[in-house]
Design a protein around this motif. Structure first.
Motif, short mmCIF file in Angstrom:
data_model
loop_
_atom_site.label_atom_id
_atom_site.label_comp_id
_atom_site.label_asym_id
_atom_site.label_seq_id
_atom_site.Cartn_x
_atom_site.Cartn_y
_atom_site.Cartn_z
N HIS A 141 0.83 -1.21 0.00
CA HIS A 141 0.00 0.00 0.00
C HIS A 141 0.86 1.26 0.00
O HIS A 141 0.54 2.22 -0.69
N ALA A 153 2.19 1.65 -3.50
CA ALA A 153 1.15 2.11 -4.42
C ALA A 153 0.90 3.60 -4.25
O ALA A 153 0.77 4.33 -5.25
N MET A 177 3.82 1.14 -8.59
CA MET A 177 2.75 0.17 -8.81
C MET A 177 3.25 -1.25 -9.06
O MET A 177 2.64 -2.20 -8.57
N ALA A 219 4.23 -2.73 -5.76
CA ALA A 219 3.04 -3.00 -4.97
C ALA A 219 2.32 -4.24 -5.48
O ALA A 219 1.94 -5.12 -4.71
N SER A 220 2.16 -4.32 -6.78
CA SER A 220 1.50 -5.46 -7.41
C SER A 220 2.22 -6.77 -7.07
O SER A 220 1.60 -7.77 -6.73
N TYR A 251 -4.77 -6.04 -5.19
CA TYR A 251 -4.20 -6.33 -6.51
C TYR A 251 -5.17 -5.91 -7.62
O TYR A 251 -4.78 -5.27 -8.59
N ARG A 269 -7.46 -3.65 -7.54
CA ARG A 269 -7.57 -2.19 -7.62
C ARG A 269 -6.35 -1.58 -8.31
O ARG A 269 -6.45 -0.49 -8.86
N LEU A 270 -5.23 -2.25 -8.26
CA LEU A 270 -4.02 -1.73 -8.92
C LEU A 270 -4.03 -1.94 -10.43
O LEU A 270 -3.41 -1.17 -11.15
N GLN A 271 -4.70 -2.96 -10.90
CA GLN A 271 -4.61 -3.32 -12.31
C GLN A 271 -4.99 -2.20 -13.27
O GLN A 271 -4.26 -1.95 -14.23
N ARG A 287 -4.67 0.94 -12.78
CA ARG A 287 -3.60 1.94 -12.68
C ARG A 287 -2.35 1.47 -13.41
O ARG A 287 -1.64 2.26 -14.00
N LEU A 288 -2.08 0.16 -13.36
CA LEU A 288 -0.94 -0.37 -14.09
C LEU A 288 -1.16 -0.31 -15.60
O LEU A 288 -0.25 -0.02 -16.36
#
Length: 126
Positions: free
Chosen positions: A71, A74, A79, A82-83, A116, A118-120, A122-123
């Motif tokens: 977190h 991120a 990212m 974090a991922s 994970y 929620r990051l996708q 953004r990635l």
């Protein structure tokens, strides 16, 4: 085993308002600062990363430590790192129940899956 995660986790995963105050502000079952809780709640991501990485008292495989580090990364725009940390927690043979800052309990693998996911988006935009 129940562990405390940051308000950041709850805000990031559950869509709680950004100004929501966590109902708990201590690290349960951890030495103070070892999982970066207070620094993350205060928005001091660099200090949280420093505390988490410096803590030899908590296993480097501990899900709360990895999730909080993810977190912090991120929030710092790191990212991919974090991922990778969220993926490690999802793939771990072990899981624990985590007490989130708002008092809810969530399995570490579920928390990692949500973080994970929620990051996708953004990635993908990078």
């Amino acid at each position: 085993m129940k562990l405390l995660l940051t308000g950041v986790l709850v805000t990031g995963l559950m869509g709680v308002a950004a100004n929501a105050q966590p109902t708990m502000n201590i690290e349960t079952a951890y030495p103070k600062g070892s999982i970066g809780y207070e620094a993350l709640v205060k928005g001091d991501n660099a200090r949280a990363v420093s505390q988490i990485l410096a803590s030899a008292q908590v296993s480097r495989h501990d899900p709360a430590k990895l999730l909080n580090l993810g977190h912090a990364y991120a929030r710092m725009g790191r990212m991919a790192e974090a991922s990778a940390l969220f993926n490690i927690v999802m793939q771990s043979r072990n899981s624990v129940d985590l007490v989130l800052a708002d008092g809810r309990v969530m399995n570490s693998k579920e928390a990692a899956r949500k973080a994970y996911a929620r990051l996708q988006p953004r990635l993908a935009t990078r």
